[in-house]
Design a protein around this motif. Sequence first.
Motif, PDB file in Angstrom:
ATOM      1  N   GLY A   1       0.847  -1.260  -0.133  1.00  0.00           N
ATOM      2  CA  GLY A   1      -0.029  -0.147   0.091  1.00  0.00           C
ATOM      3  C   GLY A   1       0.826   1.291   0.095  1.00  0.00           C
ATOM      4  O   GLY A   1       0.503   2.204  -0.646  1.00  0.00           O
ATOM      5  N   PHE A   2       1.897   1.242   0.659  1.00  0.00           N
ATOM      6  CA  PHE A   2       2.817   2.315   0.962  1.00  0.00           C
ATOM      7  C   PHE A   2       3.491   2.609  -0.573  1.00  0.00           C
ATOM      8  O   PHE A   2       3.472   3.725  -1.008  1.00  0.00           O
ATOM      9  N   VAL A   3       3.762   1.623  -1.091  1.00  0.00           N
ATOM     10  CA  VAL A   3       4.632   1.623  -2.499  1.00  0.00           C
ATOM     11  C   VAL A   3       3.457   2.222  -3.462  1.00  0.00           C
ATOM     12  O   VAL A   3       4.034   3.141  -4.237  1.00  0.00           O
ATOM     13  N   LEU A   4       2.424   1.801  -3.462  1.00  0.00           N
ATOM     14  CA  LEU A   4       1.332   2.264  -4.488  1.00  0.00           C
ATOM     15  C   LEU A   4       1.098   4.050  -4.243  1.00  0.00           C
ATOM     16  O   LEU A   4       0.895   4.664  -5.115  1.00  0.00           O
ATOM     17  N   PHE A   5       1.131   4.004  -2.763  1.00  0.00           N
ATOM     18  CA  PHE A   5       0.960   5.411  -2.246  1.00  0.00           C
ATOM     19  C   PHE A   5       2.109   6.474  -3.070  1.00  0.00           C
ATOM     20  O   PHE A   5       1.916   7.536  -3.632  1.00  0.00           O
ATOM     21  N   VAL A   6       3.326   5.801  -2.940  1.00  0.00           N
ATOM     22  CA  VAL A   6       4.635   6.597  -3.463  1.00  0.00           C
ATOM     23  C   VAL A   6       4.645   6.900  -4.839  1.00  0.00           C
ATOM     24  O   VAL A   6       4.747   7.703  -5.336  1.00  0.00           O
ATOM     25  N   ILE A   7       4.232   5.724  -5.498  1.00  0.00           N
ATOM     26  CA  ILE A   7       4.019   5.555  -7.127  1.00  0.00           C
ATOM     27  C   ILE A   7       3.241   6.594  -7.414  1.00  0.00           C
ATOM     28  O   ILE A   7       3.419   7.536  -8.593  1.00  0.00           O
ATOM     29  N   THR A   8       1.845   6.617  -6.831  1.00  0.00           N
ATOM     30  CA  THR A   8       0.968   7.659  -7.198  1.00  0.00           C
ATOM     31  C   THR A   8       1.245   9.174  -6.851  1.00  0.00           C
ATOM     32  O   THR A   8       1.180   9.975  -8.010  1.00  0.00           O
ATOM     33  N   LEU A   9       1.955   9.275  -5.915  1.00  0.00           N
ATOM     34  CA  LEU A   9       2.607  10.578  -5.713  1.00  0.00           C
ATOM     35  C   LEU A   9       3.752  10.911  -6.847  1.00  0.00           C
ATOM     36  O   LEU A   9       3.578  12.066  -7.319  1.00  0.00           O
ATOM     37  N   ILE A  10       4.726  10.126  -7.183  1.00  0.00           N
ATOM     38  CA  ILE A  10       5.264  10.195  -8.176  1.00  0.00           C
ATOM     39  C   ILE A  10       5.087  10.570  -9.603  1.00  0.00           C
ATOM     40  O   ILE A  10       5.243  11.669 -10.109  1.00  0.00           O
ATOM     41  N   VAL A  11       4.019   9.713  -9.919  1.00  0.00           N
ATOM     42  CA  VAL A  11       3.146   9.907 -11.374  1.00  0.00           C
ATOM     43  C   VAL A  11       2.576  11.236 -11.314  1.00  0.00           C
ATOM     44  O   VAL A  11       2.906  12.006 -12.374  1.00  0.00           O
ATOM     45  N   ASN A  12       1.911  11.910 -10.133  1.00  0.00           N
ATOM     46  CA  ASN A  12       1.360  13.116 -10.130  1.00  0.00           C
ATOM     47  C   ASN A  12       2.343  14.215 -10.192  1.00  0.00           C
ATOM     48  O   ASN A  12       2.039  15.094 -10.768  1.00  0.00           O
ATOM     49  N   ALA A  13       3.537  13.895  -9.807  1.00  0.00           N
ATOM     50  CA  ALA A  13       4.452  14.934  -9.659  1.00  0.00           C
ATOM     51  C   ALA A  13       5.078  15.138 -11.099  1.00  0.00           C
ATOM     52  O   ALA A  13       5.291  16.322 -11.744  1.00  0.00           O
ATOM     53  N   ILE A  14       5.314  13.856 -11.695  1.00  0.00           N
ATOM     54  CA  ILE A  14       5.877  13.961 -12.954  1.00  0.00           C
ATOM     55  C   ILE A  14       4.861  14.548 -14.096  1.00  0.00           C
ATOM     56  O   ILE A  14       5.005  15.509 -14.858  1.00  0.00           O
TER      57      ILE A  14
END
Lengths: 273, 345
Positions: free
Chosen positions: B315-328
């Motif tokens: 869940g944490f990884v999913l959270f971080v990936i979502t953040l990264i995708v949004n930042a990009i």
Amino acid sequence: MTAATVEVTARGQPSGSGAPVTNRGALAARQFSFWYGEKQALFDIDLDMRSSAITALIGPSGCGKSTFLRSINRMHDLLPGTRHEGQILLDDADVYRPEVDATALRRRVGMVFQRWNCFPKSIYDNVAYGPRINASLPRHELDWIVESSLRRAALWDEVKDRLRQTALGLSGGQQQRLCIARTLANDPEVLLLDEPASALDPIATQKIEELLYELKRELTVVIVTHNLQQAARASDYTAFFYMGRLIEVGPTDRMFTAPQEERTNSYITGRFG
Amino acid sequence: MTGAAVSSEQAGSPRERPTTPSGADALGPKRLGARIQGAVIGDRIYSAAITLFALCVPALLILVAVEIFLGGWPALRRFGFSFLTSSAWDPVNGVFGAAPAIYGTLVSSAIALAIATPLAIGVALFLSEFAPQWLRQPVAFLVDLLAAVPSVVYGLWGVFVLLPVLRITVMPFLRDTLHLGVLPFFSGPAYGPSMLAAGLILSIMVLPYISSVSREVLLAVPRSQREAALALGATKWETIWGAVLPYAKSGIIGGVILGLGRALGETMAVTMLIGNRPQISASLFAPGYTMASLIANEFAEASGDLHLSALMAVGFVLFVITLIVNAIARWLVWQVSRAGGEKTA
Ligand SMILES: Nc1ncnc2c1ncn2[C@@H]1O[C@H](COP(=O)(O)OP(=O)(O)OP(=O)(O)O)[C@@H](O)[C@H]1O
Ligand SMILES: [Mg+2]
């Protein structure tokens, strides 16, 4: 040129001294009427707009100046429910003939709008827009067109070092001249301007007027303006519209000193408008 | 509560107006000063209140992130970096690697966007530029309705309609008739439940998001921009391509991001169609797993603390990936709008 160049011919001389004068791009309206749906906006307009001269269209708000101007390059085509009667002649040929391609017509008859509407692209790309969609030109030719159009619009010296920067960083007056340059890049025969200076300060306005004075040597210029001083200063002929009708047209100095119609007189002396 | 106090304070000031003898000129400098003073205090309270509310949202976000991180920490510490790279997901022996789920989430979302983006922009263009007036509202409404269908209904439809069609028609057609089977992406047996099925269902689900944002953005392109292009001799299509779409570009990318966010987190329909097998396969015909479906499938019957912690870590990884995708994506929007000159240089 048709014989029907009304009083306009009385003045006799082509304006703009010295430079070679072309006769292409002479415009005329013949019994032209226009409707927005049920509402008739123009009534039987008969008007000659000579080449190598500036014709100013004046009249109170809502009298149909913009409608008339936009009829000339068929900008109404995409507006559903509009129709017209009569003719607009460009070099003696009706622009509304079915075989006329409206996009080709708009390249011959350029238009500049009241509110500058540069594309959110670089200065270069703005000017190159017309040439690019109309032909695939080699790079050096495009460069040349961009430079000469900017020069003709008296903008080159101000922007030559920042051609790749966004056009939206220019001042209002510069953007308006960029819009003119963009139109000139299509090498039109007619330049239509709808209140091009109404949002500009006096200095920028003066620049545009000087520019038009230069341009009229090669072009037919038709300008809509609310600014009577501007019409008096900058135009050769003035046409007065009122409630969708052409009331009077004539050489500008006569129109402003000895108008023949009472309504023209009241308008230019500021008694209504 | 503070909000109510402020609004009554604001409502109070006009009401006291008539008590002054005769309008504005009767407001002496002193009186005026007092009123300005009152307005300043009101402004302060008001801005303090909304600042507080505004700060609550990121605080909540950080709180959630910290909670999930702490929950996942035992698993993350135990497996270290290999949690992200290992394909072993074996609750029985207590070995956990999330690579297949991460891969599945990214690939299924990528398939969804690759299919949905051009379709959605096409729909938006049709609705904003080409459709006759009477058709616009009904079609726009129906497209928006796609977003209102519950995820599980998409899942059911996928199981009973999409999977058989894929298995019997589409997959053999791609692999054998078009000879795309020579590519690793379209090789292997066609069972039905697969990455392709998940990507397809996701594309239908994200389409309304992208298309309704795009439509709004296209409709907001000023008429003057279209007229400028038309007056330069552009055809209708050239106007759209050269003036309307570039103007709308950053907004459309915003819509795509919204769709991507939706695709990354979508759980139910994907769980029903992806096959739920923790493996990484180049073939889109092969089953896979996503992070969201992994959590949904195993959370209720997690066997032991380490298993639970591993799921939290996913869940944490999913959270971080979502953040990264949004930042990009945000960076992309910024780049595009800067290049287009929406912000003056
Ligand atoms: N798109 C339209 N649909 C319906 N009526 C219109 C439309 N555009 C203009 N009109 C009407 O046609 C008449 C002429 O309008 P037009 O814009 O040509 O006036 P104008 O002389 O340019 O005025 P202004 O000086 O204010 O720009 C007005 O009565 C106006 O309300
Ligand atoms: Mg007007």
